[in-house]
Scaffold this active site. Structure first.
Site, PDB file in Angstrom:
ATOM      1  N   ARG A 110       0.657  -1.344  -0.051  1.00 20.96           N
ATOM      2  CA  ARG A 110       0.235   0.046   0.233  1.00 20.96           C
ATOM      3  C   ARG A 110       0.926   1.304   0.002  1.00 20.96           C
ATOM      4  O   ARG A 110       0.292   2.247  -0.518  1.00 20.96           O
ATOM      5  CB  ARG A 110      -1.097  -0.036   1.198  1.00 20.96           C
ATOM      6  CG  ARG A 110      -1.974   1.052   1.226  1.00 20.96           C
ATOM      7  CD  ARG A 110      -2.970   1.051   2.579  1.00 20.96           C
ATOM      8  NE  ARG A 110      -4.055   2.040   2.427  1.00 20.96           N
ATOM      9  CZ  ARG A 110      -3.972   2.930   3.300  1.00 20.96           C
ATOM     10  NH1 ARG A 110      -3.196   3.177   4.217  1.00 20.96           N
ATOM     11  NH2 ARG A 110      -5.271   3.856   3.223  1.00 20.96           N
ATOM     12  N   ILE A 144      -7.124   7.955  -1.028  1.00 19.84           N
ATOM     13  CA  ILE A 144      -7.069   6.265  -1.127  1.00 19.84           C
ATOM     14  C   ILE A 144      -7.990   5.916   0.591  1.00 19.84           C
ATOM     15  O   ILE A 144      -7.508   6.785   1.219  1.00 19.84           O
ATOM     16  CB  ILE A 144      -5.688   6.064  -0.919  1.00 19.84           C
ATOM     17  CG1 ILE A 144      -5.568   4.502  -0.825  1.00 19.84           C
ATOM     18  CG2 ILE A 144      -4.899   6.414   0.324  1.00 19.84           C
ATOM     19  CD1 ILE A 144      -4.353   3.846  -0.980  1.00 19.84           C
ATOM     20  N   SER A 145      -9.012   4.877   0.250  1.00 24.75           N
ATOM     21  CA  SER A 145      -9.696   4.860   1.430  1.00 24.75           C
ATOM     22  C   SER A 145      -9.038   4.129   2.527  1.00 24.75           C
ATOM     23  O   SER A 145      -7.932   3.445   2.324  1.00 24.75           O
ATOM     24  CB  SER A 145     -10.910   4.064   0.947  1.00 24.75           C
ATOM     25  OG  SER A 145     -11.961   4.454   0.127  1.00 24.75           O
ATOM     26  N   HIS A 146      -9.587   4.208   3.517  1.00 20.55           N
ATOM     27  CA  HIS A 146      -9.283   3.152   4.870  1.00 20.55           C
ATOM     28  C   HIS A 146      -8.831   1.888   4.298  1.00 20.55           C
ATOM     29  O   HIS A 146      -9.789   1.439   3.695  1.00 20.55           O
ATOM     30  CB  HIS A 146     -10.119   3.357   6.096  1.00 20.55           C
ATOM     31  CG  HIS A 146     -10.139   4.711   6.736  1.00 20.55           C
ATOM     32  ND1 HIS A 146     -11.000   5.532   6.209  1.00 20.55           N
ATOM     33  CD2 HIS A 146      -9.854   4.979   7.916  1.00 20.55           C
ATOM     34  CE1 HIS A 146     -10.914   6.483   7.105  1.00 20.55           C
ATOM     35  NE2 HIS A 146     -10.135   6.418   7.917  1.00 20.55           N
TER      36      HIS A 146
END
Length: 213
Positions: A37, A63-65
């Site tokens: 990530r 960018i999402s959790h």
């Protein structure tokens, strides 16, 4: 583009945290533990990449959790070889998770600069989707429809009819619906006209904007 043992250890811990939060799908957790990530983030955020946090990327997007990515993916019930439409390519992290799970990923992004950057980046790190395009997510990608699954990674004020039409009978669509916050919504297509709807609590996404291209 370095991926160290330290990064790998942090990913393993992140996957364990997501499991403790209720993510049960072992394949999803394995994807989270495998995909670097930190490479999807600006280098200034690298030290925080494996925290369960959202971070800004270019073009005003995020960018999402990791938990949100895992939760949406788990709701999809991804099977290898399935055609999945992703609305909102963003950083490419969600597309990489779907690719890792063996899906044939078709993804659309409305921000042209982000689309070009992510298309190049995903190919470079080996997570290239089956098809990636620039366009209006509300319209989906009709050329390759119908899809086994559809995932929307931005908050939609309503469920677009074009996306519903592109879902196979028996297929699943996961979409956050509403203004702020959104309600995570699962649609299951039962037949040509009937959809079964389920709700899974509040989440926060950047808005899915219409007719901006």
């Amino acid at each position: 583009m370095e991926d160290t043992f330290k990064h790998q250890g942090k990913r393993k811990l992140l996957a364990e945290k997501l499991a403790a939060k209720g993510i049960k799908d072992k394949a999803v957790l394995e994807a989270i533990a495998s995909i670097p990530r930190h490479l999807f983030l600006d280098s200034s955020f690298e030290d925080h990449a494996y925290q369960d946090k959202a971070f800004p990327i270019s073009s005003g997007q995020t960018i999402s959790h990791p938990y949100t990515v895992a939760f949406q993916t788990e709701l999809l019930e991804v099977q290898k070889g399935e055609k999945i439409l992703e609305v909102g390519t963003g950083s490419g992290y969600q597309a990489a998770v779907l690719h890792h799970l063996g899906a044939k990923v078709y993804t659309i992004e409305r921000q042209h600069k982000l689309y070009k950057k992510t298309a190049t980046f995903l190919k470079k790190i080996g997570y290239s989707p089956k098809y990636i395009t620039f366009g209006d997510g509300y319209k989906g990608i009709k050329t390759y429809a119908p899809y086994h699954k559809i995932i929307v990674t931005a908050g939609a004020p309503y469920i677009p009819k074009d996306l519903m039409a592109q879902l196979k009978v028996g297929g699943r669509m996961v979409i956050p619906v509403g203004e702020d916050p959104q309600i995570m919504t699962l649609l299951i297509r039962k037949d040509a006209k009937k959809f079964e709807k389920h709700s899974f609590g509040e989440f926060r996404f950047v808005p899915l904007l219409e007719n901006k291209n």
